[in-house]
Design a protein around this motif. Structure first.
Motif, PDB file in Angstrom:
ATOM      1  N   LEU A 222      -0.146   2.596  -4.931  1.00  0.00           N
ATOM      2  CA  LEU A 222      -0.242   3.574  -3.913  1.00  0.00           C
ATOM      3  C   LEU A 222      -1.353   3.622  -2.978  1.00  0.00           C
ATOM      4  O   LEU A 222      -2.394   3.515  -3.596  1.00  0.00           O
ATOM      5  CB  LEU A 222      -0.103   5.052  -4.592  1.00  0.00           C
ATOM      6  CG  LEU A 222       1.137   4.999  -5.858  1.00  0.00           C
ATOM      7  CD1 LEU A 222       0.746   6.386  -6.650  1.00  0.00           C
ATOM      8  CD2 LEU A 222       2.339   5.096  -5.000  1.00  0.00           C
TER       9      LEU A 222
ATOM     10  N   VAL B  12      -3.597   6.762  -1.267  1.00  0.00           N
ATOM     11  CA  VAL B  12      -3.690   8.098  -1.194  1.00  0.00           C
ATOM     12  C   VAL B  12      -4.805   8.493  -0.130  1.00  0.00           C
ATOM     13  O   VAL B  12      -6.087   7.839  -0.217  1.00  0.00           O
ATOM     14  CB  VAL B  12      -4.040   8.459  -2.652  1.00  0.00           C
ATOM     15  CG1 VAL B  12      -4.007  10.157  -2.605  1.00  0.00           C
ATOM     16  CG2 VAL B  12      -2.828   8.315  -3.516  1.00  0.00           C
TER      17      VAL B  12
ATOM     18  N   VAL C 259      -0.015  11.037  -0.600  1.00  0.00           N
ATOM     19  CA  VAL C 259       0.404   9.525  -0.575  1.00  0.00           C
ATOM     20  C   VAL C 259       0.811   9.301   0.865  1.00  0.00           C
ATOM     21  O   VAL C 259       1.737   9.881   1.426  1.00  0.00           O
ATOM     22  CB  VAL C 259       1.520   9.514  -1.725  1.00  0.00           C
ATOM     23  CG1 VAL C 259       2.230   8.182  -1.712  1.00  0.00           C
ATOM     24  CG2 VAL C 259       1.094  10.022  -2.935  1.00  0.00           C
TER      25      VAL C 259
ATOM     26  N   ALA D 190       3.279   3.630  -0.618  1.00  0.00           N
ATOM     27  CA  ALA D 190       3.782   3.185  -1.877  1.00  0.00           C
ATOM     28  C   ALA D 190       4.607   1.946  -1.548  1.00  0.00           C
ATOM     29  O   ALA D 190       5.593   1.732  -0.912  1.00  0.00           O
ATOM     30  CB  ALA D 190       4.707   4.333  -2.455  1.00  0.00           C
ATOM     31  N   ASN D 191       4.257   0.887  -2.562  1.00  0.00           N
ATOM     32  CA  ASN D 191       5.086  -0.379  -2.489  1.00  0.00           C
ATOM     33  C   ASN D 191       6.437   0.006  -3.348  1.00  0.00           C
ATOM     34  O   ASN D 191       6.504   0.964  -3.963  1.00  0.00           O
ATOM     35  CB  ASN D 191       4.199  -1.430  -2.931  1.00  0.00           C
ATOM     36  CG  ASN D 191       4.157  -1.533  -4.426  1.00  0.00           C
ATOM     37  OD1 ASN D 191       4.317  -0.515  -5.263  1.00  0.00           O
ATOM     38  ND2 ASN D 191       3.167  -2.535  -4.855  1.00  0.00           N
TER      39      ASN D 191
ATOM     40  N   ALA E 286       6.028   0.751  -6.672  1.00  0.00           N
ATOM     41  CA  ALA E 286       5.776   2.257  -7.174  1.00  0.00           C
ATOM     42  C   ALA E 286       7.132   3.245  -6.566  1.00  0.00           C
ATOM     43  O   ALA E 286       7.361   4.149  -7.329  1.00  0.00           O
ATOM     44  CB  ALA E 286       4.495   2.643  -6.076  1.00  0.00           C
ATOM     45  N   LYS E 287       7.799   2.793  -5.628  1.00  0.00           N
ATOM     46  CA  LYS E 287       8.946   3.812  -5.476  1.00  0.00           C
ATOM     47  C   LYS E 287      10.054   3.596  -6.347  1.00  0.00           C
ATOM     48  O   LYS E 287      10.671   4.749  -6.721  1.00  0.00           O
ATOM     49  CB  LYS E 287       9.523   3.293  -4.124  1.00  0.00           C
ATOM     50  CG  LYS E 287       8.535   3.581  -2.772  1.00  0.00           C
ATOM     51  CD  LYS E 287       9.073   3.117  -1.405  1.00  0.00           C
ATOM     52  CE  LYS E 287       8.262   3.299  -0.302  1.00  0.00           C
ATOM     53  NZ  LYS E 287       8.879   2.747   0.909  1.00  0.00           N
TER      54      LYS E 287
ATOM     55  N   ILE F 137       7.957   9.721  -2.621  1.00  0.00           N
ATOM     56  CA  ILE F 137       6.661  10.216  -2.918  1.00  0.00           C
ATOM     57  C   ILE F 137       5.863  10.047  -1.720  1.00  0.00           C
ATOM     58  O   ILE F 137       4.745  10.554  -1.590  1.00  0.00           O
ATOM     59  CB  ILE F 137       6.017   9.348  -4.156  1.00  0.00           C
ATOM     60  CG1 ILE F 137       6.062   7.985  -3.835  1.00  0.00           C
ATOM     61  CG2 ILE F 137       6.628  10.167  -5.297  1.00  0.00           C
ATOM     62  CD1 ILE F 137       5.496   7.291  -4.740  1.00  0.00           C
ATOM     63  N   VAL F 138       6.259   9.251  -0.767  1.00  0.00           N
ATOM     64  CA  VAL F 138       5.405   8.915   0.407  1.00  0.00           C
ATOM     65  C   VAL F 138       5.492  10.247   1.222  1.00  0.00           C
ATOM     66  O   VAL F 138       6.437  10.674   1.674  1.00  0.00           O
ATOM     67  CB  VAL F 138       5.932   7.628   1.383  1.00  0.00           C
ATOM     68  CG1 VAL F 138       5.124   7.568   2.623  1.00  0.00           C
ATOM     69  CG2 VAL F 138       5.964   6.457   0.440  1.00  0.00           C
TER      70      VAL F 138
ATOM     71  N   VAL G 249      -0.298  14.153  -3.760  1.00  0.00           N
ATOM     72  CA  VAL G 249      -0.067  13.468  -5.029  1.00  0.00           C
ATOM     73  C   VAL G 249      -0.018  14.305  -6.283  1.00  0.00           C
ATOM     74  O   VAL G 249       0.473  13.575  -7.287  1.00  0.00           O
ATOM     75  CB  VAL G 249      -1.577  12.617  -5.073  1.00  0.00           C
ATOM     76  CG1 VAL G 249      -2.751  13.683  -5.417  1.00  0.00           C
ATOM     77  CG2 VAL G 249      -1.484  11.557  -6.208  1.00  0.00           C
TER      78      VAL G 249
ATOM     79  N   ALA H 260       3.576  14.091  -6.140  1.00  0.00           N
ATOM     80  CA  ALA H 260       4.269  12.900  -6.295  1.00  0.00           C
ATOM     81  C   ALA H 260       4.218  12.436  -7.813  1.00  0.00           C
ATOM     82  O   ALA H 260       5.087  11.600  -8.295  1.00  0.00           O
ATOM     83  CB  ALA H 260       3.583  11.795  -5.306  1.00  0.00           C
TER      84      ALA H 260
ATOM     85  N   THR I  98      -3.502   1.906  -8.610  1.00  0.00           N
ATOM     86  CA  THR I  98      -2.339   0.810  -9.310  1.00  0.00           C
ATOM     87  C   THR I  98      -2.069   1.335 -10.517  1.00  0.00           C
ATOM     88  O   THR I  98      -2.780   1.975 -11.463  1.00  0.00           O
ATOM     89  CB  THR I  98      -3.026  -0.457  -9.208  1.00  0.00           C
ATOM     90  OG1 THR I  98      -4.386  -0.547  -9.715  1.00  0.00           O
ATOM     91  CG2 THR I  98      -3.056  -1.254  -7.788  1.00  0.00           C
TER      92      THR I  98
END
Length: 328
Positions: free
Chosen positions: A17, A19, A24, A27-28, A31-32, A39-40, A44, A47, A92
């Motif tokens: 992520l 932040v 946020v 997010a890769n 993470a999603k 969450i993007v 935070v 999220a 991470t």
């Protein structure tokens, strides 16, 4: 901004992520998948609904902590937060569930092994101390009975130690694929010939030879363990049948069947667990260590095979494996 290049983390499998000032911004895919695509652009604290994780992320120094509750299933995670600029964080998440499970399994194994050794050892010490008393030590019949018990318990400990060492050796080479040519039909007949007392053991095969790539000593141990189990838990004086069938699809099916009372279905999923016993008192009385089927499973898997147990109450149990035949 320092986080402009964070998109390079998009294709890694570790959830990551970006932040910025508590929000946020990136997010890769990992993470999603873990936290949800929504969450993007979220705060935070919304999220990631984990106070410990949020505390680490918002800390001016960043940091690292173990947390849980991020996803369904109870995984343990390690959050690693790096300060990459004013108000900017790179977060991470590392899944520690495998390590935690391994550590838990190791602790359980040590505890079970200690318990299994402590029980016969306590009996040996107790009977030896009794023999040292003038009354018990001076009576021949009592002395002989106690010495028989001591010998039985010592043999139990010896069998357990041997199985523990065997399991350790198997696990040490589990990633090494064995390559020696083994004729399983010949090997099965040789091992069956070792059992000359108790239940009758017969071997049938639909082929004269069945060559696999394997470790001869380990495969002999598999057949020996399965026949020994069938004799221990089968019908007294009953028949134990070892059958081999080479299939047209390139597999060798080996089955060891007894004529015992069978096993209750609820025990089947756990029979290959270390120290698991469907009938604890009967297993110990028969000299079982609780490791035999676990050893069998590990060896079969090392040989790229599959192991299974089927049973019918009142009719017996069949332990079977499928092994790839050596290709010409």
């Amino acid at each position: 901004m320092a986080l402009d290049g964070v998109h390079l983390l998009e294709h890694i499998q570790t959830p990551a992520l970006g932040v910025v000032r508590g929000q946020v911004t990136f997010a890769n895919a990992a993470a999603k998948s873990l936290l949800g695509a929504h969450i993007v652009s979220q705060d935070v604290r919304i999220a990631i609904r984990n106070p410990k994780a949020v505390s680490v992320i918002l800390d001016e120094r960043g940091g690292r902590a173990k947390i849980d509750g991020l996803s369904v299933g109870g995984s343990v995670w390690e959050i690693d937060c790096h300060v990459v600029g004013p108000g900017e964080r790179l977060v991470t998440l590392y899944d520690l569930s495998v390590q935690a499970s391994t550590a838990r399994a190791h602790a359980d194994f040590v505890a079970n092994a200690s318990h299994e050794l402590r029980t016969p050892l306590a009996a040996v010490i107790g009977y030896v101390e009794t023999l040292l008393t003038p009354k018990a030590g001076g009576d021949k019949a009592t002395r002989e009975r106690f010495l028989d018990i001591i010998r039985h318990e010592a043999l139990r400990m010896q069998a357990l130690v041997e199985d523990l060492m065997s399991l350790s050796r198997i696990e040490a080479v589990k990633h090494e694929v064995p390559s020696d040519d083994i004729d399983m039909a010949t090997l099965a007949r040789e091992v069956a010939g070792e059992f000359r007392e108790g239940a009758e053991v017969t071997v049938t095969a639909n082929c004269e030879s069945a060559i696999i790539a394997g470790d001869r000593g380990q495969m002999a141990q598999v057949i020996r363990n399965l026949i020994d189990n069938a004799r221990k838990y089968g019908k007294a004086g009953g028949l134990v049948t070892v059958s081999l069938e080479a299939t047209a699809t390139g597999w060798l099916a080996i089955a060891v069947k007894d004529e015992g009372e069978g096993i209750a279905p609820e025990h089947l999923p756990r029979l290959t667990e270390r120290f698991y016993r469907a009938n604890t008192s009967r297993s110990r009385a028969a000299g079982g260590t609780g490791l035999g089927l676990s050893i069998v499973k590990h060896i079969v898997e090392r040989h790229r095979g599959r192991f299974d147990i089927t049973t019918r109450l009142g009719e017996g149990t069949t332990a079977s494996m499928m092994l790839p035949l050596r290709k010409d």
